[in-house]
Design a protein around this motif. Structure first.
Motif, short mmCIF file in Angstrom:
data_model
loop_
_atom_site.label_atom_id
_atom_site.label_comp_id
_atom_site.label_asym_id
_atom_site.label_seq_id
_atom_site.Cartn_x
_atom_site.Cartn_y
_atom_site.Cartn_z
N TYR A 1 -0.74 21.96 -3.75
CA TYR A 1 0.45 21.58 -4.50
C TYR A 1 0.57 20.06 -4.57
CZ TYR A 1 5.26 21.28 -6.07
OH TYR A 1 6.39 20.98 -6.79
N ARG A 2 0.87 19.53 -5.76
CA ARG A 2 0.90 18.08 -5.99
C ARG A 2 2.30 17.53 -6.22
NH1 ARG A 2 -3.67 15.67 -8.14
NH2 ARG A 2 -2.51 14.73 -9.86
N GLY A 3 3.22 18.35 -6.70
CA GLY A 3 4.50 17.85 -7.17
C GLY A 3 5.49 17.53 -6.07
N ASP B 1 5.29 15.64 -11.19
CA ASP B 1 4.18 14.81 -10.74
C ASP B 1 4.69 13.38 -10.64
OD1 ASP B 1 1.90 13.21 -10.50
OD2 ASP B 1 0.68 14.52 -11.76
N LEU B 2 4.89 12.90 -9.43
CA LEU B 2 5.48 11.57 -9.24
C LEU B 2 4.62 10.47 -9.83
CD1 LEU B 2 6.97 11.75 -5.62
CD2 LEU B 2 8.11 12.12 -7.82
N ASN B 3 3.31 10.67 -9.85
CA ASN B 3 2.45 9.60 -10.38
C ASN B 3 2.41 9.60 -11.91
OD1 ASN B 3 0.88 7.34 -9.58
ND2 ASN B 3 -0.99 8.42 -10.21
N ARG B 4 3.20 10.46 -12.54
CA ARG B 4 3.37 10.44 -13.99
C ARG B 4 4.83 10.17 -14.35
NH1 ARG B 4 -1.09 9.59 -13.52
NH2 ARG B 4 -2.91 10.75 -14.27
N TYR C 1 0.86 -1.19 0.00
CA TYR C 1 0.00 0.00 0.00
C TYR C 1 0.89 1.24 0.00
CZ TYR C 1 -3.55 -3.27 1.94
OH TYR C 1 -4.41 -4.33 2.18
N VAL C 2 0.62 2.18 -0.89
CA VAL C 2 1.43 3.40 -0.97
C VAL C 2 0.51 4.62 -1.01
CG1 VAL C 2 1.59 3.18 -3.49
CG2 VAL C 2 3.22 4.61 -2.27
N ALA C 3 0.95 5.69 -0.35
CA ALA C 3 0.15 6.92 -0.28
C ALA C 3 1.05 8.14 -0.46
CB ALA C 3 -0.59 7.00 1.06
N THR C 4 0.40 9.28 -0.69
CA THR C 4 1.05 10.59 -0.78
C THR C 4 2.05 10.67 -1.93
OG1 THR C 4 0.94 10.53 1.65
CG2 THR C 4 1.79 12.53 0.67
N HIS C 5 1.63 10.20 -3.12
CA HIS C 5 2.35 10.55 -4.34
C HIS C 5 2.33 12.07 -4.53
CE1 HIS C 5 2.39 6.38 -5.90
NE2 HIS C 5 3.20 6.82 -6.85
N HIS C 6 1.18 12.65 -4.21
CA HIS C 6 0.97 14.09 -4.39
C HIS C 6 1.00 14.78 -3.04
CE1 HIS C 6 -1.24 12.62 -8.17
NE2 HIS C 6 -0.06 13.09 -8.54
N GLY C 7 1.71 15.91 -2.97
CA GLY C 7 1.90 16.59 -1.69
C GLY C 7 0.61 16.92 -0.97
N SER C 8 -0.40 17.36 -1.72
CA SER C 8 -1.65 17.79 -1.10
C SER C 8 -2.52 16.64 -0.62
CB SER C 8 -2.44 18.65 -2.09
OG SER C 8 -2.70 17.92 -3.29
N GLY D 1 0.11 5.81 -17.16
CA GLY D 1 1.24 6.52 -16.58
C GLY D 1 1.38 6.45 -15.09
N GLY D 2 0.33 6.10 -14.38
CA GLY D 2 0.41 6.05 -12.93
C GLY D 2 1.07 4.77 -12.43
N LEU D 3 1.28 4.72 -11.12
CA LEU D 3 1.88 3.54 -10.51
C LEU D 3 1.08 2.29 -10.82
CD1 LEU D 3 3.84 2.04 -8.63
CD2 LEU D 3 2.40 2.79 -6.71
N LYS D 4 -0.23 2.37 -10.69
CA LYS D 4 -1.08 1.21 -10.95
C LYS D 4 -0.82 0.66 -12.36
CE LYS D 4 -5.29 1.72 -12.46
NZ LYS D 4 -5.33 0.84 -13.68
#
Length: 293
Positions: A144-146, A152-155, A59-66, A244-247
């Motif tokens: 902020y997401r980056g 953008d880590l999820n991209r 389980y992973v969370a907080t790819h995006h800062g917000s 493009g995302g982790l999934k």
């Protein structure tokens, strides 16, 4: 309301969450604290391992800062697990000692510590690019997401790289160009295969499953069960979030089930006082996911 609930915003800071996981690992033998790697600003990315079983989930969370509230979800999940293990009880109708001996649950609650700090504080003395990346994002600092340099880590995964909508953020120079995603992918490759991967984001009360018509019956069933347990909608992601995302990368790389969970409803960042209700909605799905593998 639990004691200290009014101060939940403070408790969900990067340092306090790391301290909470450290305290949990010291008090419960079923919880082990490690380090996935370091962020651009040299902050440790915590890696928590629950149990020692043959079947493994991630389980992973907080790819995006917000989306820092998702770190709180995994902290509550780990505390629930530890409490049930210490007391020899069941949690969500699952025996905690059975979980410990048959499942290994790996948690990365804060993949993007630098972005989380920027989103929560609107500044970061450890990041000389802080003002520039916040201004370039075109959003209020709290949204902020980056990461520390506006990626953008999820991209930043090798799945339709550069073809996805990143908004004002970039996908990076190349797949896994960022230390955060590079560390995550290296860990997954070294420890593959996991039976199931969940990537937690906000918001929308949706679960994104495989878009491939070749998805296995098991994967479709797992997605349907998770959706039923939390009352979220199981669906394909909207066009702006496809590929493009982790999934997507995980499914391509390992041919194993992976789901994105868009936790909660409303605008990101979700208010910290919503954490309790948000977790209660997702609690059974998070525990059941571990035994569906």
């Amino acid at each position: 309301m639990q004691k200290g609930e009014a101060f939940m915003g403070e408790r969900l800071q990067y340092e306090t969450i790391c301290r909470a996981f450290a305290a949990l690992s010291e008090s419960c033998e079923a919880v082990r604290l490690g380090c996935l790697g370091k962020s651009l600003c040299a902050r440790e990315i915590p890696l928590i391992t629950l149990g020692q079983g043959k079947h493994r989930v991630f389980y992973v969370a907080t790819h995006h800062g917000s989306e820092w509230i998702c770190a709180g979800l995994l902290l509550r999940f780990a505390r629930d697990y530890a409490d049930a293990f210490e007391k020899g009880k069941t949690v969500c109708s699952i025996d905690a000692h059975y979980l410990f001996h048959t499942r290994t649950i790996c948690l990365v609650p804060i993949l993007n510590p630098d972005g989380m700090i920027l989103a929560q504080n609107g500044c970061d003395p450890e990041n000389p690019l802080a003002r520039a990346v916040l201004a370039a994002s075109g959003e209020a600092p709290s949204r902020y997401r980056g990461n520390a340099r506006g990626i953008d880590l999820n991209r930043n995964y090798d799945a339709a790289f550069g073809m996805q909508d990143c908004g004002a953020l970039g996908p990076g120079m190349y797949p896994e160009s960022e230390p955060e995603t590079a560390a995550l992918c290296a860990f997954l490759r070294k420890n593959a295969p996991f039976d199931l991967l969940l990537s937690l984001h906000t918001a929308g009360e949706e679960i994104y499953g495989s878009e491939s018509p070749a998805a296995s019956q098991k994967e479709n069933t797992v997605g349907a069960v998770l959706a039923r347990l939390c009352g979220y909608k199981l669906c394909a992601p909207p066009p702006s979030r496809r590929g493009g995302g982790l999934k997507d990368w995980y499914e391509l790389a390992f041919h194993a089930p992976a789901f994105t969970i868009e936790c909660g409803s409303g605008e990101t960042p979700l208010p910290p006082e919503s954490l309790g209700a948000l977790y209660e909605r997702l609690r059974r799905a998070l525990f059941t996911a571990a035994v569906l593998s």
